[in-house]
Motif scaffolding. Structure first.
Motif, PDB file in Angstrom:
ATOM      1  N   TRP A   1      -7.796  -1.600   0.554  1.00 34.73           N
ATOM      2  CA  TRP A   1      -7.064  -2.311   1.568  1.00 34.73           C
ATOM      3  C   TRP A   1      -7.407  -1.863   3.040  1.00 34.73           C
ATOM      4  O   TRP A   1      -8.112  -2.583   3.779  1.00 34.73           O
TER       5      TRP A   1
ATOM      6  N   PRO B   1      -5.271  -5.531   7.105  1.00 35.43           N
ATOM      7  CA  PRO B   1      -4.673  -4.349   7.589  1.00 35.43           C
ATOM      8  C   PRO B   1      -4.433  -4.304   9.063  1.00 35.43           C
ATOM      9  O   PRO B   1      -3.498  -3.889   9.607  1.00 35.43           O
TER      10      PRO B   1
ATOM     11  N   TRP C   1       2.351   0.133   0.528  1.00 37.29           N
ATOM     12  CA  TRP C   1       1.171  -0.675   1.168  1.00 37.29           C
ATOM     13  C   TRP C   1       0.826  -1.859   0.559  1.00 37.29           C
ATOM     14  O   TRP C   1       0.516  -2.977   1.295  1.00 37.29           O
TER      15      TRP C   1
ATOM     16  N   ALA D   1      -4.947   1.615  -2.341  1.00 41.90           N
ATOM     17  CA  ALA D   1      -4.465   1.232  -1.184  1.00 41.90           C
ATOM     18  C   ALA D   1      -5.477   1.488  -0.089  1.00 41.90           C
ATOM     19  O   ALA D   1      -5.991   0.726   1.020  1.00 41.90           O
TER      20      ALA D   1
END
Length: 248
Positions: A90, A135, A125, A86
């Protein structure tokens, strides 16, 4: 002066608050059954610094607070609920992570090379990634932090949570963590404070007593919770909607 015009100053102040917390907990001592204590804010500071510098927003409306780092999440990456994939894939954060001074042989710190996945972080997440996509869209109005920065382990390697510490050891730790939480809230001026789990909600309510905020909680995503293993994302989303934070 508006929050937006203070955006960079706010990030600097958050980093300063984190360094103050590091100093305040550094001298604390803990007794058996705790044998090892990690502070990822120290050995993984670069990751944490990047996280706050990149994502702390002057428009933050919602702060979500966890209890303390998990062994395969923030312990490895320095980021709350920081499951490696994550954080790396991400958030786009991958920094060099050091080592705690007294490393437990069963809980070694491998940083972003850690192959273990923290289920709580993957769920947390994962929900935000699914709902917000990029994000930057999530962090525009949200920030995730932990109340306590320390990881506690017993001789066996078993995790020991802060709520299990003796009162004489917990008191100075909670005072330092509560001070940090108040600093964060003073800097970000959110509307909502959300505990990830009942313990985090209670700590936030106690620490922030007298400050006009809306408090709530979401179910903790731990796989140890049978409720969390039954559509955790759906339950957490519903709780955030009912708290008036997300739209249905």
């Amino acid at each position: 002066m508006s929050k937006a015009s203070n955006s960079w100053e706010g990030r600097r102040l958050l980093l300063e608050a984190g360094k103050i917390l590091i100093e305040e907990v550094r001298s604390l001592t803990f007794s058996d059954p705790v044998t090892h204590v990690y502070n990822p804010l120290e050995y993984a500071w670069k990751s944490h610094e990047t996280y706050l510098t990149r994502f702390a927003s002057p428009d933050c409306r919602v702060i979500l607070f966890g209890m303390n780092p998990g062994p395969w999440g923030m312990s490895q990456t320095g980021i709350p609920f920081g499951e490696v994939e994550a954080v790396r894939d991400w958030m786009g954060i991958e920094e060099v992570v050091g080592k705690p001074e007294n490393e437990h042989p069963k809980r070694q710190i491998e940083g972003f090379a850690c192959a273990r996945s923290e289920v709580s972080g993957r769920r947390l997440w994962g929900l935000f990634a699914e709902k917000f996509g990029a994000p930057e869209k999530f962090f525009k109005s949200h920030l995730v932090l932990n109340h306590c920065p320390l990881v506690f382990m017993e001789a066996s390697g078993k995790n020991r949570t802060p709520d299990k510490l003796p009162a004489v050891e917990a008191a100075p730790l909670m005072e330092a963590c509560d001070r940090h939480l108040r600093r964060v809230v003073e800097i970000l001026k959110p509307e909502f404070v959300v505990g990830v789990g009942a313990y985090a909600e209670k700590r936030a309510m106690d620490a922030l007593e007298g400050i006009e905020l809306s408090f709530s909680r979401i179910l903790h995503p731990s796989p140890a919770s049978p409720a969390a293993n039954r559509d955790w994302a759906g339950t957490a989303s519903k709780q955030l909607i009912e708290a008036g934070i997300w739209e249905s």
